[in-house]
Design a protein around this motif. Structure first.
Motif, mmCIF file in Angstrom:
data_model
loop_
_atom_site.group_PDB
_atom_site.id
_atom_site.type_symbol
_atom_site.label_atom_id
_atom_site.label_comp_id
_atom_site.label_asym_id
_atom_site.label_seq_id
_atom_site.Cartn_x
_atom_site.Cartn_y
_atom_site.Cartn_z
ATOM 1 N N ASN A 1 0.899 -1.120 0.147
ATOM 2 C CA ASN A 1 0.002 -0.046 0.214
ATOM 3 C C ASN A 1 0.815 1.275 0.108
ATOM 4 N N ASN A 2 2.088 1.295 0.609
ATOM 5 C CA ASN A 2 2.780 2.487 0.690
ATOM 6 C C ASN A 2 3.650 2.519 -0.335
ATOM 7 N N ALA A 3 3.619 1.680 -1.433
ATOM 8 C CA ALA A 3 4.541 1.828 -2.480
ATOM 9 C C ALA A 3 3.962 3.039 -3.655
ATOM 10 N N LYS A 4 3.643 3.989 -3.446
ATOM 11 C CA LYS A 4 2.974 4.691 -4.271
ATOM 12 C C LYS A 4 3.692 5.242 -5.482
ATOM 13 N N GLU A 5 5.234 5.637 -5.233
ATOM 14 C CA GLU A 5 5.945 5.967 -6.264
ATOM 15 C C GLU A 5 6.181 4.673 -7.383
ATOM 16 N N ILE A 6 6.616 3.760 -6.619
ATOM 17 C CA ILE A 6 6.864 2.560 -7.413
ATOM 18 C C ILE A 6 5.589 2.221 -8.226
ATOM 19 N N GLN A 7 4.410 2.134 -7.816
ATOM 20 C CA GLN A 7 3.219 1.905 -8.577
ATOM 21 C C GLN A 7 2.959 2.854 -9.613
ATOM 22 N N SER A 8 3.430 3.999 -9.600
ATOM 23 C CA SER A 8 3.332 5.108 -10.396
ATOM 24 C C SER A 8 4.217 4.795 -11.638
#
Length: 261
Positions: free
Chosen positions: A187-194
């Motif tokens: 859930n906290n991996a927002k930059e990697i997800q983007s």
């Protein structure tokens, strides 16, 4: 349409917890195959363990391997490029690494790590085999060394990618692919997800890095190659495309990079 085919582009089969599989690697691989995983790249991190790793995977036609010394491993004597070239002759070996830079765990003078990285790049260029690159808290130096050593001649993959789109673009400009692990499901991996959502799909690989970094819903537990499916499913959701699209493209990318089909 045929069965979905996935590739686990980075796993450590000699380190798996095999207790759920009656302590039998063949059963762990069979379980993964039942989830659609058709090929496995078993990645070397210590040269001392390399002969045993190679022996372990020898019976399996759908398991390939790499040879290399992880940037955090401390050894009495550094391997030369020539020694890596000798070890890389085996037909099972399709890549050099994992190599790279990791400043997260190594403090102070890191020139030894940089020199080790350069030796791996020299070996990869001689063997014409791609590099598996580990980079942690070393974004600028990783890209700089890849540039200085003309690593674009052979390319490779930035495995377990945890950086931003800027680094991904620089790596792709150098003929490298970007591989996502179970971290992309956190859930906290927002930059990697983007990055996973926006980057070109024809430069993407997926991996487990098992037994480490198990994806949601197994986060915190021991990882295994079968779970690469969750990485593909997560990326498909992020990009708003069918799971099959991610499975097919990342599999095609793997064979284009490593096996030159």
């Amino acid at each position: 349409m045929g069965a979905i085919m996935l590739v686990d582009s980075h796993c450590h089969l000699d380190q798996l917890d095999l207790t759920p599989h009656q302590n039998d690697l063949s059963l762990a691989l069979q379980f993964a195959e039942e989830q659609g995983v058709q090929h496995f790249l078993c990645v070397c991190i210590t040269l001392n363990d390399f002969p045993a790793m190679l022996e372990l995977i020898q019976p399996y036609e759908n398991v390939s391997a790499s040879v290399g010394l992880h940037p955090n491993e401390i050894v009495e004597r550094e391997p030369t490029a020539d020694e890596l070239i000798q070890l890389g002759q085996d037909k099972k070996i399709i890549a050099i690494g994992e190599t790279g830079l990791d400043y997260f765990r190594s403090q102070g003078d890191v020139t030894w790590q940089q020199e080790r990285f350069r030796q791996h790049i020299h070996a990869a260029k001689q063997l014409r085999k791609p590099l598996i690159v580990h980079s942690r808290h070393a974004k600028e130096d990783t890209i700089a060394i890849l540039r200085e050593e003309n690593a674009s001649e052979i390319g490779g993959v930035l495995h377990c990618f945890t950086e931003d789109m800027d680094m991904a673009k620089q790596a792709m400009d150098l003929n490298f692919y970007i591989s996502f692990s179970g971290i992309v499901t956190f859930n906290n991996a927002k930059e990697i997800q983007s990055v996973a959502a926006e980057m070109p799909l024809d430069r993407m690989l997926i991996e487990t890095d098992s037994p480490y970094l198990a994806p949601v819903p197994y986060r915190g537990k021991s990882n295994q190659p079968a779970y690469v499916r969750y990485v593909a499913e997560c990326i498909a959701k992020l990009r708003g495309v069918p799971f099959e699209t991610i499975a097919e493209q990342t599999t095609a990318n793997f064979f284009r990079l490593f096996v030159k089909t």
